[in-house]
Scaffold this motif. Structure first.
Motif, mmCIF file in Angstrom:
data_model
loop_
_atom_site.group_PDB
_atom_site.id
_atom_site.type_symbol
_atom_site.label_atom_id
_atom_site.label_comp_id
_atom_site.label_asym_id
_atom_site.label_seq_id
_atom_site.Cartn_x
_atom_site.Cartn_y
_atom_site.Cartn_z
ATOM 1 N N PRO A 51 38.632 26.397 78.971
ATOM 2 C CA PRO A 51 38.734 27.728 78.354
ATOM 3 C C PRO A 51 40.166 28.221 78.193
ATOM 4 C CG PRO A 51 37.879 27.870 80.609
ATOM 5 C CD PRO A 51 37.871 26.419 80.228
ATOM 6 N N GLN A 52 41.052 27.893 79.120
ATOM 7 C CA GLN A 52 42.439 28.336 78.981
ATOM 8 C C GLN A 52 43.124 27.642 77.807
ATOM 9 O OE1 GLN A 52 43.934 27.534 82.943
ATOM 10 N NE2 GLN A 52 43.558 29.644 83.597
ATOM 11 N N THR A 104 33.518 25.578 75.734
ATOM 12 C CA THR A 104 34.550 25.690 76.764
ATOM 13 C C THR A 104 33.938 25.617 78.163
ATOM 14 O OG1 THR A 104 34.438 28.101 76.658
ATOM 15 C CG2 THR A 104 36.091 27.006 75.277
ATOM 16 N N GLU A 128 52.618 20.938 77.950
ATOM 17 C CA GLU A 128 51.845 21.566 79.021
ATOM 18 C C GLU A 128 50.815 20.606 79.613
ATOM 19 O OE1 GLU A 128 50.254 25.208 77.394
ATOM 20 O OE2 GLU A 128 52.132 25.600 76.317
ATOM 21 N N GLU A 144 41.998 29.314 74.633
ATOM 22 C CA GLU A 144 42.691 30.575 74.382
ATOM 23 C C GLU A 144 44.094 30.342 73.862
ATOM 24 O OE1 GLU A 144 43.350 34.487 73.841
ATOM 25 O OE2 GLU A 144 41.453 33.444 74.214
ATOM 26 N N ARG A 145 44.785 29.325 74.380
ATOM 27 C CA ARG A 145 46.111 28.992 73.871
ATOM 28 C C ARG A 145 46.049 28.613 72.402
ATOM 29 N NH1 ARG A 145 50.097 28.574 73.543
ATOM 30 N NH2 ARG A 145 51.221 26.759 74.357
#
Length: 258
Positions: free
Chosen positions: A83-84, A56, A153, A87-88
């Motif tokens: 990284p986001q 990430t 998204e 996490e999703r």
């Protein structure tokens, strides 16, 4: 933001960069896409169970090939990590009962970076690679369905393989395209146009030369992640082949949904 497309592409090999036509085809394809917030890519060259999230942050590439000239091992692609997005995916898949692991030092392999170098040469789009935890088409399809909301998204989901892939058989033929490669490519194209998911699931037995075109199925398997991500948005009927033809006897068919 509109829903990002879902792609399956034939990723080539390191010498793709020297081909007179294919890099331009990939570049033209990406120029017609909405600019993604991130790329999520599944490559034929990373099988790991349970499903693994790669680096990430920017780490060295995985030069997972042998016997090529030295300059192919000097290629860099310093895209930022995501990284986001990671996490999703952890939350999404774990909620659905799919185990997830992290391998933070695992860089992009050539199934990921070879096409991305041509499609996003500025390396300014965050990229996350995840592993294939199985080669079962139906399970990969379900993973694709679970990942599909990420397309809302701004995430570009890419399955990266090769529409036909049997390097051993190529050694026993002369120049040109072998019949098994052409026959499978034609069958696969027609099955996609007909939205015949059941036939595609059972391609090894139902396609002409299915087991010869894919003696091991890892290069066709990423297609099913893409199909799941497309079907979740009702877009199987909107698929189209953006790139077709053959490269060193292998079908380089690449398709877009949405």
């Amino acid at each position: 933001m509109s829903v990002m497309p879902a792609l399956y592409l034939s990723h080539g090999a390191p010498p793709l960069a020297d081909d007179p036509h294919w890099p331009g085809q990939l570049a033209a394809w990406s120029a017609d896409l909405p600019h993604p917030n991130a790329v999520l890519i599944v490559s034929a060259h990373w099988e790991e169970a349970p499903l693994a999230l790669g680096a990430t942050e920017t780490v060295p590439l995985v030069h997972d090939f042998w016997g090529f000239p030295e300059h192919y091992y000097q290629v860099r692609y310093d895209a930022p990590g995501a990284p986001q997005l990671a996490e999703r995916i952890r939350k999404t898949l774990r909620t659905a009962g799919t185990p997830v692991q992290d391998i933070p030092d695992r860089g992009l392999d050539h199934g990921a970076y070879v096409p991305l170098v041509e499609m996003f040469p500025d390396a300014d789009v965050p990229v996350l690679q995840i592993s294939m935890p199985t080669l079962d088409p139906r399970r990969l399809y379900e993973i694709g369905r679970r990942l599909a909301p990420l397309r809302d998204e701004g995430v570009l989901i890419i399955g990266s393989g090769f529409f036909t892939h049997n390097l051993a058989a190529l050694r026993h033929v002369g120049g040109g395209t072998p019949a098994w490669s052409a026959e499978f490519d034609d069958w696969g194209h027609r099955a996609l146009e007909a939205q015949d998911i059941d036939a595609l699931f059972d391609f090894a037995d139902k396609a002409p030369a299915g087991r010869l075109a894919h003696p091991r199925t890892e290069h066709f398997a990423p297609l099913f992640v893409t199909l799941g991500a497309a079907d979740a948005h009702g877009q199987l009927g909107g698929g189209r082949s953006v790139i077709d033809g053959f490269w060193m006897g292998l079908a380089k068919r690449s398709v877009q949904f949405g």
